[in-house]
Write a protein that holds these residues in place. Structure first.
Motif, PDB file in Angstrom:
ATOM      1  N   VAL A 168       7.383 -21.524  47.045  1.00  0.00           N
ATOM      2  CA  VAL A 168       6.668 -21.034  48.422  1.00  0.00           C
ATOM      3  C   VAL A 168       7.719 -20.947  49.576  1.00  0.00           C
ATOM      4  O   VAL A 168       7.712 -20.025  50.215  1.00  0.00           O
ATOM      5  CB  VAL A 168       5.948 -22.520  48.830  1.00  0.00           C
ATOM      6  CG1 VAL A 168       5.475 -22.408  50.008  1.00  0.00           C
ATOM      7  CG2 VAL A 168       5.042 -22.698  47.648  1.00  0.00           C
ATOM      8  N   LEU A 169       8.991 -21.592  49.458  1.00  0.00           N
ATOM      9  CA  LEU A 169       9.757 -21.327  50.565  1.00  0.00           C
ATOM     10  C   LEU A 169      11.200 -21.697  50.126  1.00  0.00           C
ATOM     11  O   LEU A 169      11.558 -22.700  49.121  1.00  0.00           O
ATOM     12  CB  LEU A 169       9.686 -22.068  51.801  1.00  0.00           C
ATOM     13  CG  LEU A 169      10.564 -22.291  52.725  1.00  0.00           C
ATOM     14  CD1 LEU A 169      10.605 -20.903  53.646  1.00  0.00           C
ATOM     15  CD2 LEU A 169      10.169 -23.262  53.874  1.00  0.00           C
ATOM     16  N   ARG A 170      12.069 -20.646  50.181  1.00  0.00           N
ATOM     17  CA  ARG A 170      13.568 -20.903  49.756  1.00  0.00           C
ATOM     18  C   ARG A 170      14.501 -20.511  50.727  1.00  0.00           C
ATOM     19  O   ARG A 170      14.560 -19.229  51.292  1.00  0.00           O
ATOM     20  CB  ARG A 170      13.942 -19.959  48.504  1.00  0.00           C
ATOM     21  CG  ARG A 170      13.106 -20.526  47.106  1.00  0.00           C
ATOM     22  CD  ARG A 170      13.552 -19.816  45.935  1.00  0.00           C
ATOM     23  NE  ARG A 170      12.536 -20.311  45.068  1.00  0.00           N
ATOM     24  CZ  ARG A 170      12.369 -19.848  43.679  1.00  0.00           C
ATOM     25  NH1 ARG A 170      12.846 -18.705  43.563  1.00  0.00           N
ATOM     26  NH2 ARG A 170      11.828 -20.584  43.125  1.00  0.00           N
ATOM     27  N   THR A 171      15.380 -21.403  51.360  1.00  0.00           N
ATOM     28  CA  THR A 171      16.195 -20.930  52.304  1.00  0.00           C
ATOM     29  C   THR A 171      17.742 -21.652  51.761  1.00  0.00           C
ATOM     30  O   THR A 171      17.765 -22.124  50.613  1.00  0.00           O
ATOM     31  CB  THR A 171      16.187 -21.522  53.759  1.00  0.00           C
ATOM     32  OG1 THR A 171      16.072 -23.003  53.738  1.00  0.00           O
ATOM     33  CG2 THR A 171      14.753 -20.931  53.973  1.00  0.00           C
ATOM     34  N   TRP A 176      11.172 -25.284  48.291  1.00  0.00           N
ATOM     35  CA  TRP A 176       9.798 -26.086  48.213  1.00  0.00           C
ATOM     36  C   TRP A 176       8.998 -25.006  47.015  1.00  0.00           C
ATOM     37  O   TRP A 176       8.803 -23.746  47.207  1.00  0.00           O
ATOM     38  CB  TRP A 176       9.060 -25.783  49.558  1.00  0.00           C
ATOM     39  CG  TRP A 176       7.695 -26.536  49.419  1.00  0.00           C
ATOM     40  CD1 TRP A 176       7.353 -27.231  48.678  1.00  0.00           C
ATOM     41  CD2 TRP A 176       6.444 -25.995  50.406  1.00  0.00           C
ATOM     42  NE1 TRP A 176       5.881 -27.536  48.617  1.00  0.00           N
ATOM     43  CE2 TRP A 176       5.667 -26.837  49.878  1.00  0.00           C
ATOM     44  CE3 TRP A 176       6.322 -25.262  51.575  1.00  0.00           C
ATOM     45  CZ2 TRP A 176       4.251 -26.752  50.486  1.00  0.00           C
ATOM     46  CZ3 TRP A 176       5.327 -25.535  52.035  1.00  0.00           C
ATOM     47  CH2 TRP A 176       4.217 -26.048  51.519  1.00  0.00           C
ATOM     48  N   ASP A 177       8.645 -25.753  46.154  1.00  0.00           N
ATOM     49  CA  ASP A 177       8.188 -25.143  44.932  1.00  0.00           C
ATOM     50  C   ASP A 177       7.051 -26.047  44.759  1.00  0.00           C
ATOM     51  O   ASP A 177       6.919 -27.287  44.866  1.00  0.00           O
ATOM     52  CB  ASP A 177       8.971 -25.284  43.563  1.00  0.00           C
ATOM     53  CG  ASP A 177      10.154 -24.437  43.575  1.00  0.00           C
ATOM     54  OD1 ASP A 177      10.232 -23.610  44.528  1.00  0.00           O
ATOM     55  OD2 ASP A 177      11.131 -24.838  42.935  1.00  0.00           O
ATOM     56  N   VAL A 178       6.035 -25.126  44.130  1.00  0.00           N
ATOM     57  CA  VAL A 178       4.654 -25.800  43.777  1.00  0.00           C
ATOM     58  C   VAL A 178       4.571 -25.663  42.490  1.00  0.00           C
ATOM     59  O   VAL A 178       4.461 -24.476  41.990  1.00  0.00           O
ATOM     60  CB  VAL A 178       3.725 -25.279  44.737  1.00  0.00           C
ATOM     61  CG1 VAL A 178       2.068 -25.908  44.449  1.00  0.00           C
ATOM     62  CG2 VAL A 178       3.583 -25.764  46.172  1.00  0.00           C
ATOM     63  N   ASN A 179       4.103 -26.587  41.620  1.00  0.00           N
ATOM     64  CA  ASN A 179       3.917 -26.370  40.136  1.00  0.00           C
ATOM     65  C   ASN A 179       2.482 -26.888  39.862  1.00  0.00           C
ATOM     66  O   ASN A 179       1.908 -27.982  40.156  1.00  0.00           O
ATOM     67  CB  ASN A 179       4.876 -27.125  39.323  1.00  0.00           C
ATOM     68  CG  ASN A 179       6.161 -26.387  39.405  1.00  0.00           C
ATOM     69  OD1 ASN A 179       6.496 -25.592  39.112  1.00  0.00           O
ATOM     70  ND2 ASN A 179       6.932 -27.169  39.872  1.00  0.00           N
ATOM     71  N   LEU A 180       1.693 -26.126  39.007  1.00  0.00           N
ATOM     72  CA  LEU A 180       0.355 -26.392  38.649  1.00  0.00           C
ATOM     73  C   LEU A 180       0.234 -26.387  37.115  1.00  0.00           C
ATOM     74  O   LEU A 180       0.980 -25.381  36.605  1.00  0.00           O
ATOM     75  CB  LEU A 180      -0.664 -25.533  39.095  1.00  0.00           C
ATOM     76  CG  LEU A 180      -0.786 -25.232  40.741  1.00  0.00           C
ATOM     77  CD1 LEU A 180      -1.737 -24.286  40.778  1.00  0.00           C
ATOM     78  CD2 LEU A 180      -1.320 -26.490  41.420  1.00  0.00           C
ATOM     79  N   ASN A 181      -0.362 -27.487  36.446  1.00  0.00           N
ATOM     80  CA  ASN A 181      -0.566 -27.413  35.055  1.00  0.00           C
ATOM     81  C   ASN A 181      -2.072 -27.452  34.642  1.00  0.00           C
ATOM     82  O   ASN A 181      -2.817 -28.300  35.303  1.00  0.00           O
ATOM     83  CB  ASN A 181       0.427 -28.217  34.285  1.00  0.00           C
ATOM     84  CG  ASN A 181       0.507 -29.605  34.807  1.00  0.00           C
ATOM     85  OD1 ASN A 181      -0.758 -30.098  34.647  1.00  0.00           O
ATOM     86  ND2 ASN A 181       1.553 -30.178  34.883  1.00  0.00           N
ATOM     87  N   PHE A 182      -2.388 -26.894  33.644  1.00  0.00           N
ATOM     88  CA  PHE A 182      -3.733 -27.347  33.066  1.00  0.00           C
ATOM     89  C   PHE A 182      -3.707 -27.191  31.538  1.00  0.00           C
ATOM     90  O   PHE A 182      -2.796 -26.758  30.906  1.00  0.00           O
ATOM     91  CB  PHE A 182      -4.653 -26.203  33.387  1.00  0.00           C
ATOM     92  CG  PHE A 182      -5.859 -25.981  32.556  1.00  0.00           C
ATOM     93  CD1 PHE A 182      -6.853 -26.834  33.069  1.00  0.00           C
ATOM     94  CD2 PHE A 182      -6.001 -25.202  31.287  1.00  0.00           C
ATOM     95  CE1 PHE A 182      -7.952 -26.727  32.256  1.00  0.00           C
ATOM     96  CE2 PHE A 182      -7.132 -25.524  30.725  1.00  0.00           C
ATOM     97  CZ  PHE A 182      -8.323 -26.125  30.951  1.00  0.00           C
ATOM     98  N   SER A 183      -4.205 -28.442  30.787  1.00  0.00           N
ATOM     99  CA  SER A 183      -3.966 -28.396  29.361  1.00  0.00           C
ATOM    100  C   SER A 183      -5.712 -29.025  28.999  1.00  0.00           C
ATOM    101  O   SER A 183      -6.318 -29.537  29.631  1.00  0.00           O
ATOM    102  CB  SER A 183      -3.128 -29.468  29.068  1.00  0.00           C
ATOM    103  OG  SER A 183      -3.524 -30.635  29.462  1.00  0.00           O
ATOM    104  N   ARG A 184      -5.966 -28.499  27.806  1.00  0.00           N
ATOM    105  CA  ARG A 184      -7.069 -28.771  27.202  1.00  0.00           C
ATOM    106  C   ARG A 184      -6.961 -28.849  25.824  1.00  0.00           C
ATOM    107  O   ARG A 184      -6.352 -28.283  25.070  1.00  0.00           O
ATOM    108  CB  ARG A 184      -8.305 -27.559  27.395  1.00  0.00           C
ATOM    109  CG  ARG A 184      -9.470 -27.770  26.983  1.00  0.00           C
ATOM    110  CD  ARG A 184     -10.682 -27.127  27.091  1.00  0.00           C
ATOM    111  NE  ARG A 184     -12.152 -27.537  26.865  1.00  0.00           N
ATOM    112  CZ  ARG A 184     -12.465 -27.438  25.665  1.00  0.00           C
ATOM    113  NH1 ARG A 184     -11.887 -26.497  24.758  1.00  0.00           N
ATOM    114  NH2 ARG A 184     -13.857 -27.685  25.194  1.00  0.00           N
TER     115      ARG A 184
END
Length: 186
Positions: A168-171, A176-184
């Protein structure tokens, strides 16, 4: 490419089944490094395909489950109550055919990255089958022994796992990183 072959031994199984062989392999192909990808769009930074297959074993049972052990008990009285003879009894039933529980798994995967890694992720599909489960099964009555360890049944698992990451933001001093995960899993 990676190939592995394991030979495992366990004294938890009878003499005919002490040892088992467990092979595996994995293969990864980083498409981004190939010549035909030189003309890829600037926004595509990483593409990798993965494939793996392997087999492993489980010996997670108690010691000496393949044979009959004895335990104190079943004392007998002969004549008067002062004449007690100590006895022993079988603590289980023998299963000389007890062997390794085996799991075999196949996995397909794709890793990707866009915009110099600002967006990245992976998608994995897996299929796993476990056979010769090491389970305690009931022994028919009448018997002093109520159960026995045996290789019975199988179970299958398959599913998908998706992981997405966003920078999201890198200086210079902050990221600032956002991670999403999904599992089934089925």
């Amino acid at each position: 490419l990676q190939v592995t072959v394991r030979g495992d031994g366990s004294s938890r199984f009878g003499p005919n089944n002490h040892y088992a062989v467990f092979p595996s392999f994995s293969l990864g192909w980083n498409l981004t490094n190939e010549k035909f990808m030189n003309k890829r769009p600037n926004w595509l930074t990483t593409t990798k395909i993965r494939l793996s297959w392997g087999k492993n074993g489980n010996e997670n049972i108690g010691n000496f489950k393949y044979t009959v052990l004895t335990s104190p008990g079943n004392n007998a009285i002969f004549g008067s109550s002062e004449n007690v003879i100590n006895g022993v009894k079988a603590s289980g039933l023998a299963n000389p055919d007890l062997k390794w529980e085996e799991s075999e798994q196949l996995d397909f995967g794709l890793d990707f990255g866009f915009f110099n890694g600002r967006i990245h992720g992976s998608i994995d599909y897996y299929y796993k089958k476990t056979t010769d489960l090491l389970l305690s099964v009931a022994v028919p009555s009448p018997s002093l022994i109520t159960s026995q360890i045996a290789n019975v049944g199988s179970v299958k698992n398959q599913g998908i796992e998706i992981d997405l990451g966003f920078g999201v933001l890198r200086t210079k001093d902050f990221s600032w990183d956002v991670n999403l995960n999904f599992s089934r899993n089925k």
